[in-house]
Design a protein around this motif. Sequence first.
Motif, PDB file in Angstrom:
ATOM      1  N   LYS A   1      31.541   4.372 -63.848  1.00 41.53           N
ATOM      2  CA  LYS A   1      32.327   3.994 -62.933  1.00 41.53           C
ATOM      3  C   LYS A   1      33.113   4.815 -61.845  1.00 41.53           C
ATOM      4  O   LYS A   1      33.408   4.659 -60.246  1.00 41.53           O
ATOM      5  CB  LYS A   1      32.880   2.312 -62.978  1.00 41.53           C
ATOM      6  N   ALA A   2      33.825   5.470 -62.435  1.00 39.92           N
ATOM      7  CA  ALA A   2      34.402   6.679 -62.351  1.00 39.92           C
ATOM      8  C   ALA A   2      33.540   7.810 -61.735  1.00 39.92           C
ATOM      9  O   ALA A   2      33.936   8.198 -60.647  1.00 39.92           O
ATOM     10  CB  ALA A   2      35.016   7.324 -63.022  1.00 39.92           C
ATOM     11  N   SER A   3      32.177   7.901 -62.129  1.00 44.25           N
ATOM     12  CA  SER A   3      31.663   8.811 -61.348  1.00 44.25           C
ATOM     13  C   SER A   3      31.326   8.224 -59.878  1.00 44.25           C
ATOM     14  O   SER A   3      30.836   9.027 -59.288  1.00 44.25           O
ATOM     15  CB  SER A   3      30.532   9.825 -62.055  1.00 44.25           C
ATOM     16  N   ARG A   4      30.973   6.917 -60.067  1.00 44.46           N
ATOM     17  CA  ARG A   4      30.221   7.298 -58.563  1.00 44.46           C
ATOM     18  C   ARG A   4      31.080   6.910 -57.667  1.00 44.46           C
ATOM     19  O   ARG A   4      31.272   6.817 -56.426  1.00 44.46           O
ATOM     20  CB  ARG A   4      29.611   5.243 -58.747  1.00 44.46           C
ATOM     21  N   LYS A   5      32.165   5.923 -57.766  1.00 45.89           N
ATOM     22  CA  LYS A   5      33.832   6.048 -56.859  1.00 45.89           C
ATOM     23  C   LYS A   5      33.946   7.329 -56.260  1.00 45.89           C
ATOM     24  O   LYS A   5      33.939   6.913 -55.472  1.00 45.89           O
ATOM     25  CB  LYS A   5      34.545   5.566 -58.410  1.00 45.89           C
ATOM     26  N   TYR A   6      34.081   8.653 -57.768  1.00 46.32           N
ATOM     27  CA  TYR A   6      34.316   9.977 -56.348  1.00 46.32           C
ATOM     28  C   TYR A   6      33.256  10.218 -56.004  1.00 46.32           C
ATOM     29  O   TYR A   6      33.543  11.420 -55.063  1.00 46.32           O
ATOM     30  CB  TYR A   6      34.731  10.984 -57.638  1.00 46.32           C
TER      31      TYR A   6
END
Length: 110
Positions: A53-58
């Motif tokens: 989720k974090a890598s997709r957010k950034y």
Amino acid sequence: MADYKELAAYIMEQLEGVDGVRNIPMMGGYVFYYKERIFGGIYGNGFLVKDTKASRKYMPDSEPEPPYKGAKAMLPVTILEDREQFVQMVQEMYDELPERKKKEKKKKDV
């Protein structure tokens, strides 16, 4: 291979000051750890991180691709030059990353 070594050095430079980041050469590329959890690596198709989720957010526009045949898809890193965002992404990914598997000791026959 020299290009991979330079890229690995650049990634480490971008993550300078973040405690618990290291890399090891593996299978012709590099694997990157944050607090002993694998978050990414350098493979034949460049620097990729786990799809979280974090890598997709950034990196919402990054398209998942497998680092090698038969592997789970990962995200090509598109924010490497933005040190602040890159560091935040790696730190936020931590809770979503699987713990490192402990190696079982081989039992000796008695």
